[in-house]
Write a protein that holds these residues in place. Sequence first.
Motif, PDB file in Angstrom:
ATOM      1  N   ALA A   1       8.469  -2.825   1.342  1.00 22.95           N
ATOM      2  CA  ALA A   1       8.193  -4.253   1.186  1.00 22.95           C
ATOM      3  C   ALA A   1       7.804  -4.878   2.527  1.00 22.95           C
ATOM      4  CB  ALA A   1       9.403  -4.960   0.598  1.00 22.95           C
ATOM      5  N   ALA A   2       8.479  -4.469   3.602  1.00 26.60           N
ATOM      6  CA  ALA A   2       8.163  -5.004   4.929  1.00 26.60           C
ATOM      7  C   ALA A   2       6.757  -4.580   5.357  1.00 26.60           C
ATOM      8  CB  ALA A   2       9.200  -4.534   5.940  1.00 26.60           C
TER       9      ALA A   2
ATOM     10  N   THR B   1       4.384  -3.842   3.364  1.00 28.57           N
ATOM     11  CA  THR B   1       3.447  -4.513   2.478  1.00 28.57           C
ATOM     12  C   THR B   1       3.052  -5.882   2.998  1.00 28.57           C
ATOM     13  OG1 THR B   1       4.269  -3.332   0.537  1.00 28.57           O
ATOM     14  CG2 THR B   1       3.156  -5.420   0.142  1.00 28.57           C
ATOM     15  N   GLU B   2       4.001  -6.617   3.522  1.00 25.93           N
ATOM     16  CA  GLU B   2       3.693  -7.950   4.055  1.00 25.93           C
ATOM     17  C   GLU B   2       2.671  -7.850   5.197  1.00 25.93           C
ATOM     18  OE1 GLU B   2       7.266  -9.903   5.158  1.00 25.93           O
ATOM     19  OE2 GLU B   2       8.112  -9.923   3.130  1.00 25.93           O
ATOM     20  N   GLU B   3       2.870  -6.873   6.074  1.00 23.53           N
ATOM     21  CA  GLU B   3       1.929  -6.703   7.175  1.00 23.53           C
ATOM     22  C   GLU B   3       0.564  -6.239   6.668  1.00 23.53           C
ATOM     23  OE1 GLU B   3       3.846  -4.899  10.835  1.00 23.53           O
ATOM     24  OE2 GLU B   3       5.281  -4.298   9.277  1.00 23.53           O
TER      25      GLU B   3
ATOM     26  N   ASP C   1      -0.766  -6.805   3.734  1.00 26.26           N
ATOM     27  CA  ASP C   1      -1.450  -7.899   3.050  1.00 26.26           C
ATOM     28  C   ASP C   1      -2.159  -8.809   4.046  1.00 26.26           C
ATOM     29  OD1 ASP C   1      -0.747  -7.016   0.573  1.00 26.26           O
ATOM     30  OD2 ASP C   1       0.929  -8.402   0.306  1.00 26.26           O
ATOM     31  N   ALA C   2      -1.505  -9.084   5.170  1.00 25.20           N
ATOM     32  CA  ALA C   2      -2.120  -9.942   6.183  1.00 25.20           C
ATOM     33  C   ALA C   2      -3.369  -9.280   6.764  1.00 25.20           C
ATOM     34  CB  ALA C   2      -1.115 -10.253   7.282  1.00 25.20           C
TER      35      ALA C   2
ATOM     36  N   ALA D   1       1.556  -3.914  -2.904  1.00 23.35           N
ATOM     37  CA  ALA D   1       2.753  -4.760  -3.009  1.00 23.35           C
ATOM     38  C   ALA D   1       3.269  -4.772  -4.440  1.00 23.35           C
ATOM     39  CB  ALA D   1       2.434  -6.179  -2.550  1.00 23.35           C
TER      40      ALA D   1
ATOM     41  N   ARG E   1       6.962  -3.528  -5.885  1.00 22.41           N
ATOM     42  CA  ARG E   1       7.863  -4.335  -6.721  1.00 22.41           C
ATOM     43  C   ARG E   1       8.197  -3.614  -8.023  1.00 22.41           C
ATOM     44  NH1 ARG E   1       4.514  -8.546  -4.787  1.00 22.41           N
ATOM     45  NH2 ARG E   1       3.213  -8.399  -6.652  1.00 22.41           N
TER      46      ARG E   1
END
Length: 580
Positions: free
Chosen positions: A200-201, A203-205, A207-208, A504, A508
Amino acid sequence: MRARSPRGTRPRTAALGLAAAVAVLLAVPLAGPAAAAPSDQPGGTSGVLDSEALDRLQQRAAEVQADLRQRQAEVTAARDALAAAQADVEAARAVVADAEGALARYQDVVADYAAAVYRDGGAPTPLSVLLSGGDPGDAAAAIGYLEAVDAHTAVVVGGAEQQRQAALDEQGTADAALAEAQGRADRLAGEVADLEATAAAVTEELDAALGEVDRQLAQLQRAQGDVNAQTAANWRAYLDQLAAAGVRAPAAPALLDPARGLPAGLAPVGATGGGAQAGAAQLPRQPTSLLVLPAETLGAVTAAMDTLGRPYAPGTAGPDSWDCGSLVSSVYGAAGIDLPADQAGLFAVSTPVDLADVLPGDLVFLGTPESGLGHVGIALDRETMLAADGRAGAVVVRRLPADQVLHVGRPSLGPRPEVPAPGPADGGLPVECGNTVHPPSADGARSWGGYPNGLIPPSALCPIGVAGHSLRCDAAAAWRAMSAAYAEEFGQPVCITDSYRTYAGQVRLYGEKPALAAVPGTSNHGWGLAVDLCGGIEEFGTPQYAWMVANAGRFGWLHPTWADPGNGREEPWHWEYAGS
């Protein structure tokens, strides 16, 4: 007739086919159609732009994916062991129950015997038998019988008790194994939860970074569209020039041997090595001569111009999407020249010409010593080619890298004796239509455009017209056609719950359903090639499901075998695009 490069490079002149170094038999310049200058990005657009930061993030995602895949195998094994331990416990409990039942039955028999003795006035003994009188032989026999009955009763009851105790011991062992299996499953569940948090961590990077890639890709695609449109306009202008000059393009055989003669009014085109080029001519005029190509070549290139912007998809042959070999084969086949439909087959039969003599319509084969043959396109000049490009994900006008040219062939000259296409060397991976082909696997076999699974920029996908759902563009076009046919039968379009699934989204879903969901980065949803359906299709045996089974294949959609009834993972709702 000229267009500025989207990256600000200097525009090129409208000279196509022969540069100053080419020997021309007439002492006048030769004019032909000009291509607009394409982008410097590989394939006109780049699947994943060169970015060290993005590369590092993708590597982290791959590492987490590998860990999750390993853990998933361990979790599956732990679940199997837990299920086996539970089954052993249930079996042990059944044995205990059977043993206790048998003991109870024996104890009931003994109780009945005791009750009968009490009812008849006490238990017989050897003394009571002797006092009752009768024949001495009968008394002796009765005494022996009584001793045997007592001994047997003790053995039977004692044996039943021993069996019960043994069963209880087995149950204890099974309970201990179950506790150990449960503990192992719980520990692995904790490890998987930690990995999911890491995913998840990441994924956030991702996505950006992907957002920035998508913005750049959208800009490149707009520029690519301009190049495509300008090139097509240049080609139409060239055809208009031929018509205005009264040139009726001759058939290919009429241009095969310029030395023996050409149609009236036409002159040979010089070859770099001396003499005249076969398969072409020119109309002498001032200030420039006009290039004249065979009617078949003009028809093929014109048809290819009409495919610009259509999606690239491996294994497809139009009209909604193409791969590089099928595009060449189709446009030339429509023009009357039959060719193989794959890059290796085209290489094998294409009669060669020198790269310096390349003309519009010639086939250009690209590759490297490591990967061997990796691409085929249609030349527009010595710097530009039209191709269904795996990296661009579409039919585009792209640069022709001279240092990667393995072979140039001219279809109008007819086939040559077959020559095997060069393959990969020293462990290199093969390349198809400019896209590296990875070994078949759950996540690599369907890769396209150079994108990682679940990390496809939105600009590279196409909406299907339902909510926010999108797919690879050829799959989206096929979906719309299928849904329209379905609506004619059922009065409403196909109901859909899931389509392209981002990395992402896969993370999930894996956290919610680790036993059912694919490991993040491996789902076919992550390639934009799978959908989950509803409205009756999600159940086997319904009219809606039966319609899909009977008709989806016409549109390139199929129900994978693993999801069929009786194959362990029954999923009537899951359908995949396999190409038309």
